[in-house]
Each structure stands twice: as structure tokens, then as C-alpha cells.
Enzyme design. Structure first.
Site, PDB file in Angstrom:
ATOM      1  CG  HIS A  42      49.582  41.132  84.920  1.00 18.69           C
ATOM      2  ND1 HIS A  42      48.756  41.871  85.723  1.00 18.69           N
ATOM      3  CD2 HIS A  42      50.092  40.163  85.716  1.00 18.69           C
ATOM      4  CE1 HIS A  42      48.771  41.379  86.952  1.00 18.69           C
ATOM      5  NE2 HIS A  42      49.593  40.344  86.975  1.00 18.69           N
TER       6      HIS A  42
ATOM      7  CG  ASP B 173      46.779  47.707  77.322  1.00 16.48           C
ATOM      8  OD1 ASP B 173      47.436  47.043  78.137  1.00 16.48           O
ATOM      9  OD2 ASP B 173      46.685  48.948  77.361  1.00 16.48           O
TER      10      ASP B 173
HETATM   11  C1  GDG Z   1      50.021  45.868  82.525  1.00 16.09           C
HETATM   12  C2  GDG Z   1      49.339  45.449  81.213  1.00 16.09           C
HETATM   13  C3  GDG Z   1      47.152  45.372  82.425  1.00 16.09           C
HETATM   14  C4  GDG Z   1      49.801  55.929  84.564  1.00 16.09           C
HETATM   15  N1  GDG Z   1      50.360  57.154  84.597  1.00 16.09           N
HETATM   16  C5  GDG Z   1      50.502  57.474  85.892  1.00 16.09           C
HETATM   17  C6  GDG Z   1      50.040  56.407  86.660  1.00 16.09           C
HETATM   18  N2  GDG Z   1      49.613  55.467  85.811  1.00 16.09           N
HETATM   19  C7  GDG Z   1      48.984  54.201  86.242  1.00 16.09           C
HETATM   20  C8  GDG Z   1      47.559  54.147  85.770  1.00 16.09           C
HETATM   21  C9  GDG Z   1      47.280  52.662  85.846  1.00 16.09           C
HETATM   22  C10 GDG Z   1      48.638  52.069  85.520  1.00 16.09           C
HETATM   23  O1  GDG Z   1      49.609  53.090  85.692  1.00 16.09           O
HETATM   24  C11 GDG Z   1      48.715  51.595  84.084  1.00 16.09           C
HETATM   25  O2  GDG Z   1      48.028  50.398  83.997  1.00 16.09           O
HETATM   26  P1  GDG Z   1      47.566  49.779  82.593  1.00 16.09           P
HETATM   27  O3  GDG Z   1      46.689  48.631  82.876  1.00 16.09           O
HETATM   28  O4  GDG Z   1      46.868  50.844  81.825  1.00 16.09           O
HETATM   29  O5  GDG Z   1      48.880  49.376  81.791  1.00 16.09           O
HETATM   30  P2  GDG Z   1      50.327  48.635  82.076  1.00 16.09           P
HETATM   31  O6  GDG Z   1      51.186  49.430  82.967  1.00 16.09           O
HETATM   32  O7  GDG Z   1      50.876  48.353  80.715  1.00 16.09           O
HETATM   33  O8  GDG Z   1      49.942  47.264  82.830  1.00 16.09           O
HETATM   34  C12 GDG Z   1      47.892  45.923  81.195  1.00 16.09           C
HETATM   35  C13 GDG Z   1      47.925  45.641  83.694  1.00 16.09           C
HETATM   36  O9  GDG Z   1      49.285  45.198  83.594  1.00 16.09           O
HETATM   37  C14 GDG Z   1      47.285  44.933  84.883  1.00 16.09           C
HETATM   38  O10 GDG Z   1      47.107  43.581  84.645  1.00 16.09           O
HETATM   39  O11 GDG Z   1      45.888  46.019  82.501  1.00 16.09           O
HETATM   40  O12 GDG Z   1      47.238  45.476  80.022  1.00 16.09           O
HETATM   41  O13 GDG Z   1      50.037  45.970  80.076  1.00 16.09           O
HETATM   42  O14 GDG Z   1      46.914  52.271  87.138  1.00 16.09           O
HETATM   43  O15 GDG Z   1      46.752  54.943  86.599  1.00 16.09           O
HETATM   44  N3  GDG Z   1      50.054  56.400  88.004  1.00 16.09           N
HETATM   45  C15 GDG Z   1      50.549  57.511  88.632  1.00 16.09           C
HETATM   46  N4  GDG Z   1      51.021  58.587  87.942  1.00 16.09           N
HETATM   47  C16 GDG Z   1      51.015  58.624  86.585  1.00 16.09           C
HETATM   48  O16 GDG Z   1      51.426  59.638  85.986  1.00 16.09           O
HETATM   49  N5  GDG Z   1      50.568  57.533  89.968  1.00 16.09           N
END
Ligand code: GDG
Length: 467
Positions: free
Chosen positions: A157, A365
Site C-alpha cells: 500500500h 504517499d
Molecule cells: C495507506 C497508504 C494508501 C482520516 N481521518 C479520519 C478518517 N480518515 C480516513 C480517510 C481515509 C483514510 O483514513 C486515510 O487513507 P489514506 O490513503 O489517505 O492514507 P493512509 O492511512 O496512510 O493509508 C496510502 C492507503 O493505505 C490505501 O492503500 O492510499 O498511500 O499510506 O479513508 O478518510 N476516517 C475517519 N475519521 C477521521 O477523522 N472515520
């Protein structure tokens, strides 16, 4: 159809209505497993004084979860240690933050072995196994050593770093060699796949046999790019929910006559938060006439608090946000709201919808799902503008966002200005192209493409070995 066993470090399907779990991987896997008769295996999130290997099976949020507890020392060495103090910083190009400690490596191997021993008895001959992320790179090797012959795929990821970065990892060859026990290894983008291939060619006397097939360590491995998506349909439904609407109204009421700029990230140094804050500060400095027209909201729930680097960045962000408000706020106005709270997903959808600008500027990312969620939440008749880092995997699929170098406060400030002043016609045109992609390349397409590549008959899959 054969059963799909998904394995990841944590098993945390959204708990139902509230869907509080934070993290891209959890959201994607829950969505990927909800339809179909899969099992999700991994750590329960609990620790016990001694490892028992006892499986807990339950159905959560429509998903069958099989979990195992770990020991406290496992958590320290494997999760906080090798995964989050060694691999995470290194793979995100933060060699300065990477800790190399032999005990971490031992803990990592031990937990992967324990996972394999607990999982192996669950596996039936037709099962297809899909392992996720940097915590579990050697899991296929451990399963093979227990005689598991099933098809096993791996998806990373996070980014795969450039060769010159990767070789900073002690015993990097051992880690990469273990990847050749998979039948398929997937990356978020073609660039990460190429970086992996380059490593294999230069470090393992490897060769590209033909596109998507790489030879190394005396073996042949199928590799591919499978950009992850969001559950766009579910998100569209959520945006219309009463909670989302209420949140949007609340935001609109508290930002009357102002344009809302919004950022949502786990509090992590890879997300470029300090640089983003500096970019916003610069925007305020350079545009006195626009100052009172905007309000920036940064939501950053804390994560990995046991790791020092996360405590340090939290302190710096507190300082910076205070400085910005101290410098620019007036008796009746503050430009910046910085909150470390976690919100429900439907509330987040409402917040995205209320925003004129979504600012997603990680330094590195793997993909970044927030960028896609922001797009999915917009009003088609009056959409907001996405400002996106060119170093997010998502940038490849989202060229009509305003792409920026997140390290440059000037570029971030200029992009904010452009986004705020953008005419509706241009906003709609840019957004429509982004939305079409988010809708088409969703989480179901991601899962189906990966599983199809993994389950094609072996005769079709294996190319004749060209030496
Ligand atoms: C890894 C990789 C890759 C955030 N704040 C809240 C909340 N979130 C949710 C967001 C989103 C998720 O968390 C974050 O996803 P990301 O993709 O931006 O980043 P990582 O957590 O680092 O994920 C990344 C991912 O895996 C998938 O392959 O895209 O590059 O690093 O869904 O909405 N959710 C809630 N409350 C919050 O305050 N419920």
C-alpha cells in the site's frame, strides 16, 4: 468460487453505523471483503503476556474476521519497531527517521512466523490468499515453509522506494528475496513497480523477462500496478445522509462569506502537514486582500503515538498552528482551525462537501484515498478544487487536480490562490474528469483486477522462461 483469505496486520472492519476506523487500508479491505465469502485474518489489536496462537472468529460489519493476539514485545519490536520505525520511514524516503535495530528485525520475523503458524490450519486447498502491506512481506515465505501451495498474492500500500534508498536497509536482499515466494506482487503505481524491478535487476542478478514478469533470486515473479480506489458508490450514498448534510450545514454556517480549505490526514510526517501549514501561512502573507475570504480546517487524528517521531511532529504542528493564528487572527476572525479529533466518515463527507478547496499534499504517499474521497463528495453543479501533491500515487490518475510540489511553500500558496479564484466552468471541467476516474477505478475494480491476475490458470500466467 474459491474463498478469498485477506491478511493484514490489523483486522478492524468499520464497526457499523459509525465507521470510526481511520486508515486507508482498513476502509479498502472492508469494502473489498464485504461482498463474497471471504475471511480477514490478522492481529486482534490485543496483547497477552504469552503468545497462545488462539484464533478468535467473529463477524464484524458483514465481514468474517479471524484474529490472533500478540505479545507486548511483539508489538514493540514488530509493529512499533520494524514496521513503523524502520520500513515506514525508509519507504517514505525518511532515512533520517529510520531506526535499524536487530531486535526489530527478529520481532518482525517472529510475528510473521506466528501469523503463518496460526493461519496455515485455516487454509483449504482452493483458497486464494491475499496478503497486505509492509508489515507482512515475508509471510508467503513462512507459509511456503509450512507446505502451503495455494496461490498467494501481495499488495504493497505504500511506495516502493528508489534503489539507492532501499539499499539503506540492512539485509534488504533477504527481505526482497522473500517476495519471490508470492505468485503476484502488486504496487500502487507503475513507478513503484519499476523501482522494484530496478532493484531486482541491480541487486539480484535479475532480468525483466517480459512486461510484468521479473526474474530474480533464481525465480520468476509476476508483478503489476493496481491503483487502489475508494468505495465511490458508498461514498455517494453517505454524502446524502442526514449526518453529512447536517455537518455540511454546520460548516457552511461557521464559514459564512468565506471559502473553506480543508485537509484530512492521519497525523503522520509523510503527509506533509508542516509544509502545508507553511504554504497556508505564505498564502496569508502574500494575499492580504484574500485573508478574510478564507478559512482553513485541518483534521489530523493522531496515530502511532508510541513512536517518538509522531510525538515530535505533533508538537511542531501545535506550535505552527498557534503561530499562524497568533500572527493573522483578529478579534472576530481566526484563519486556521486545527483539530486532532477523529470524525465519523459520514461527517467527513459533509465537511468535504462544504469545502471550496481540498488540500492533499503528502511528501510521499502510496496512493492517498482522501484525494479520491474529496472528489467523490463534491456537488457536481458547484464542485471544489483539489490541490494535490505530485508525490502522491494518486497524482498519476488525477492530472486535472492542481498538482504541486509539497515542499515548496510558494507552489502551495500559489495553488491555493488559484483554486480559490477559479471560475465555476473550469472547476466543473476539472472535477468531472477526476470524478469519472474515481467512479470507474473504484475499490471493487482494484480487488477484481488483482484477484483476476492472481487466479488466472498458471499455464496461462507463466511465460516461457527466456534466459
Ligand atoms: C495507506 C497508504 C494508501 C482520516 N481521518 C479520519 C478518517 N480518515 C480516513 C480517510 C481515509 C483514510 O483514513 C486515510 O487513507 P489514506 O490513503 O489517505 O492514507 P493512509 O492511512 O496512510 O493509508 C496510502 C492507503 O493505505 C490505501 O492503500 O492510499 O498511500 O499510506 O479513508 O478518510 N476516517 C475517519 N475519521 C477521521 O477523522 N472515520
Amino acid at each position: 468460487m474459491s474463498r478469498l483469505i485477506v491478511v493484514s496486520n490489523r483486522v478492524n472492519p468499520p464497526s457499523g453505523e459509525g465507521e470510526e476506523s481511520v486508515g486507508g487500508l482498513a476502509m479498502a479491505l472492508a469494502a473489498a471483503l464485504r461482498e463474497g465469502s471471504g475471511v480477514w485474518f490478522g492481529w486482534s489489536g490485543k496483547t497477552t503476556p504469552e503468545f497462545s496462537g488462539q484464533l478468535h472468529i467473529q463477524t464484524m460489519g458483514g465481514v468474517t474476521a479471524a484474529t490472533v493476539d500478540l505479545e507486548e514485545i511483539d508489538l514493540e519490536e514488530y509493529y512499533n519497531g520494524y514496521a513503523n520505525k524502520t520500513l515506514w520511514p525508509l519507504f517514505h524516503y525518511r532515512i533520517d527517521l529510520a531506526a535499524f535495530d536487530r531486535a526489530f528485525g527478529e520481532g518482525y520475523s517472529r510475528v510473521n512466523r506466528r501469523f503463518a503458524q496460526t493461519l496455515a490450519p485455516l487454509i483449504e486447498p482452493d483458497d486464494v490468499i491475499w496478503i497486505h502491506d509492509y508489515h507482512l512481506i515475508p509471510l508467503a515465505r513462512e507459509l511456503r515453509s509450512l507446505g502451503v501451495k495455494n496461490r498467494i498474492g501481495f499488495f504493497l500500500h505504500i511506495p516502493w522506494p528508489a534503489h539507492q534508498v532501499m539499499i539503506n536497509l540492512p539485509r534488504h536482499r533477504e527481505l526482497v528475496a522473500a517476495m519471490f515466494d508470492y505468485d503476484l506482487v502488486g504496487f500502487q503505481t507503475a513507478e513503484y513497480q519499476q523501482a522494484f524491478e530496478e532493484y531486482v535487476v541491480s541487486e539480484a542478478e535479475g532480468a525483466l523477462v517480459r512486461p510484468g514478469w521479473v526474474r530474480g533470486f533464481g525465480r520468476l515473479l509476476q508483478v503489476g500496478a493496481f491503483p487502489i480506489g475508494i468505495d465511490a458508490e458508498d461514498f455517494a450514498r453517505m454524502v446524502k445522509s442526514p449526518r453529512a448534510r447536517r455537518m455540511r450545514d454546520l460548516m457552511s454556517a461557521s464559514t459564512v462569506f468565506r471559502r473553506l480549505i480543508v485537509g484530512v490526514d492521519r497525523l503522520d510526517y509523510s503527509k506533509g502537514l508542516e509544509e502545508r501549514f507553511l504554504g497556508f501561512e505564505r498564502f496569508l502573507t502574500e494575499n492580504p486582500d484574500l485573508r478574510r475570504e478564507v478559512l482553513m480546517l485541518q483534521i489530523a487524528p493522531v496515530s502511532r503515538e508510541a513512536v517518538e517521531a509522531y510525538q515530535e511532529i505533533r508538537g511542531r504542528l501545535d506550535g505552527l498552528s498557534g503561530r499562524i493564528n497568533g500572527e493573522f487572527a483578529d478579534v472576530d476572525w481566526t484563519p486556521f482551525r486545527y483539530v486532532n479529533k477523529t470524525y465519523r466518515r459520514d461527517e467527513l463527507a459533509g465537511i468535504y462537501r462544504a469545502a471550496r478547496v481540498g488540500v492533499v499534499t503528502p511528501l510521499r504517499d502510496g496512493m492517498n484515498l482522501v484525494a479520491k474521497e474529496f472528489v467523490a463528495a463534491q456537488d457536481p453543479a458547484d464542485p471544489g478544487v483539489l490541490v494535490l501533491s505530485r508525490f502522491a500515487g494518486a497524482a498519476r490518475q488525477m492530472p486535472t487536480a492542481l498538482l504541486v510540489n509539497p515542499n515548496s511553500a510558494e507552489e502551495v500558496a500559489d495553488a491555493l490562490k488559484r483554486a480559490i479564484g477559479m471560475e465555476k466552468a473550469e472547476r466543473i471541467e476539472r472535477w468531472q474528469a477526476l470524478f469519472d476516474g474515481v467512479e470507474r477505478d473504484d475499490v471493487t475494480a482494484w480487488r477484481d483486477n488483482f484477484v483476476a491476475a492472481l487466479t488466472e490458470p498458471r499455464e496461462v500466467r507463466r511465460p516461457a522462461l527466456v534466459v
